[in-house]
Design an enzyme around this catalytic site. Structure first.
Site, PDB file in Angstrom:
ATOM      1  N   ASP A   1       0.854  -1.175   0.000  1.00 18.96           N
ATOM      2  CA  ASP A   1       0.000   0.000   0.000  1.00 18.96           C
ATOM      3  C   ASP A   1       0.900   1.237   0.000  1.00 18.96           C
ATOM      4  O   ASP A   1       2.120   1.141  -0.040  1.00 18.96           O
ATOM      5  CB  ASP A   1      -0.895   0.014   1.239  1.00 18.96           C
ATOM      6  CG  ASP A   1      -1.844  -1.174   1.284  1.00 18.96           C
ATOM      7  OD1 ASP A   1      -2.229  -1.665   0.210  1.00 18.96           O
ATOM      8  OD2 ASP A   1      -2.191  -1.606   2.395  1.00 18.96           O
TER       9      ASP A   1
ATOM     10  N   LYS B   1      -3.343   3.170  -3.503  1.00 16.32           N
ATOM     11  CA  LYS B   1      -3.983   4.244  -4.259  1.00 16.32           C
ATOM     12  C   LYS B   1      -3.187   4.557  -5.508  1.00 16.32           C
ATOM     13  O   LYS B   1      -1.967   4.646  -5.477  1.00 16.32           O
ATOM     14  CB  LYS B   1      -4.086   5.506  -3.387  1.00 16.32           C
ATOM     15  CG  LYS B   1      -4.974   6.581  -3.969  1.00 16.32           C
ATOM     16  CD  LYS B   1      -5.156   7.717  -2.982  1.00 16.32           C
ATOM     17  CE  LYS B   1      -6.129   8.760  -3.532  1.00 16.32           C
ATOM     18  NZ  LYS B   1      -6.347   9.858  -2.578  1.00 16.32           N
TER      19      LYS B   1
ATOM     20  N   MET C   1      -8.004   6.554  10.072  1.00 17.66           N
ATOM     21  CA  MET C   1      -8.577   6.877   8.762  1.00 17.66           C
ATOM     22  C   MET C   1      -9.840   7.715   8.907  1.00 17.66           C
ATOM     23  O   MET C   1     -10.827   7.506   8.216  1.00 17.66           O
ATOM     24  CB  MET C   1      -8.878   5.591   7.977  1.00 17.66           C
ATOM     25  CG  MET C   1      -7.671   4.695   7.776  1.00 17.66           C
ATOM     26  SD  MET C   1      -8.062   3.089   7.042  1.00 17.66           S
ATOM     27  CE  MET C   1      -8.907   2.289   8.413  1.00 17.66           C
TER      28      MET C   1
END
Length: 250
Positions: free
Chosen positions: A35, A56, A171
């Site tokens: 990630d 992402k 988050m």
């Protein structure tokens, strides 16, 4: 011959906070699926030809979890040693449990390698212990980013407001206005201290503090962005007493 998958936690981002085992596995792996959260200092130590970004991507798109699951199985079936590298700990809001189940369903051997979770390390490096005999005898960890396919939230903010102690939200930068309002509506004192820790242990780490009533404005004024951790509770107010002498990186 079937390969092997390691579900590895990289810690909060500082390479010195990785476990010795995690470092060794990164050096030995045929492929590392990662990630963004491990951070550039850690990812930069892995040769580009051995890295696959499953986090992402450009344009704000995210790699579907289904793709990552499938890729882990494909690589293992090719006989490769694979490290699935995650920020913090794989089993603390890291989808490590989902990946472990998928690997087991497909007959792929794997091992879980714990990492220093940012839920504790993030507040800590900012000078905020998540427990303290004078302020908090309990701590609750909550995700601020649930599965968007859920029909309703599984987080009971009213119960969390009544529990007391320290509340750590991972988050949760984007949803900050929603859950701070939910906590106030549930009866939590608007003057409750709140801290935001962005990119904990990274070179560009940033900390912002306020109250349950002001922290959204503080976030916007200070430009706090993900990845960041939110700490709610009296314990967040202790930072002011130690920050002058606190050193987070050497």
């Amino acid at each position: 011959m079937t390969g092997f998958v390691y579900l590895v936690g990289s810690g909060p981002g500082d390479p010195d906070l990785m476990t010795v085992k995690a470092r060794r596995l990164l050096d030995e792996a045929d492929v590392v699926l990662h990630d963004k959260l491990p951070g550039p200092e850690i990812l930069g130590t892995i040769e580009a030809e051995r890295r696959e970004d499953v986090g992402k991507r450009a344009g704000g798109e995210w790699t579907p979890q289904e793709y990552t699951n499938k890729r882990l199985v494909e690589l293992a079936e090719e006989g490769k040693t694979v490290v699935r590298l995650k920020g913090g700990d794989p089993f603390v809001f890291g989808r490590g449990g989902e990946e472990a189940e998928h690997l087991a369903e497909h007959g792929i051997p794997f091992e879980y390698v714990p990492g220093v979770t940012s839920a504790i390390a993030g507040p800590g490096v900012a000078g905020i212990p998540v427990t303290h005999r004078d302020h908090a005898s309990s701590v609750s960890f909550v995700t601020g980013h649930e599965d968007p396919t859920k029909e309703e939230s599984a987080v009971d903010w009213e119960a969390l407001a009544a529990t007391g102690g320290t509340l750590v939200v991972l988050m949760g930068v984007g949803k900050l206005p929603d859950y701070t309002a939910a906590l106030r509506e549930a009866g939590m004192d608007p003057e409750t201290p709140v801290a935001l820790v962005e990119r904990a242990t990274w070179p560009d780490m940033q900390v912002a503090t306020g109250t349950l009533d002001t922290i959204v404005d503080v976030r916007d004024a200070e430009g706090i962005e993900p990845p960041a951790i939110t700490v709610v509770g009296d314990i967040a107010g202790t930072r002011d007493r130690v920050v002058e002498f606190l050193r987070t990186r050497t």
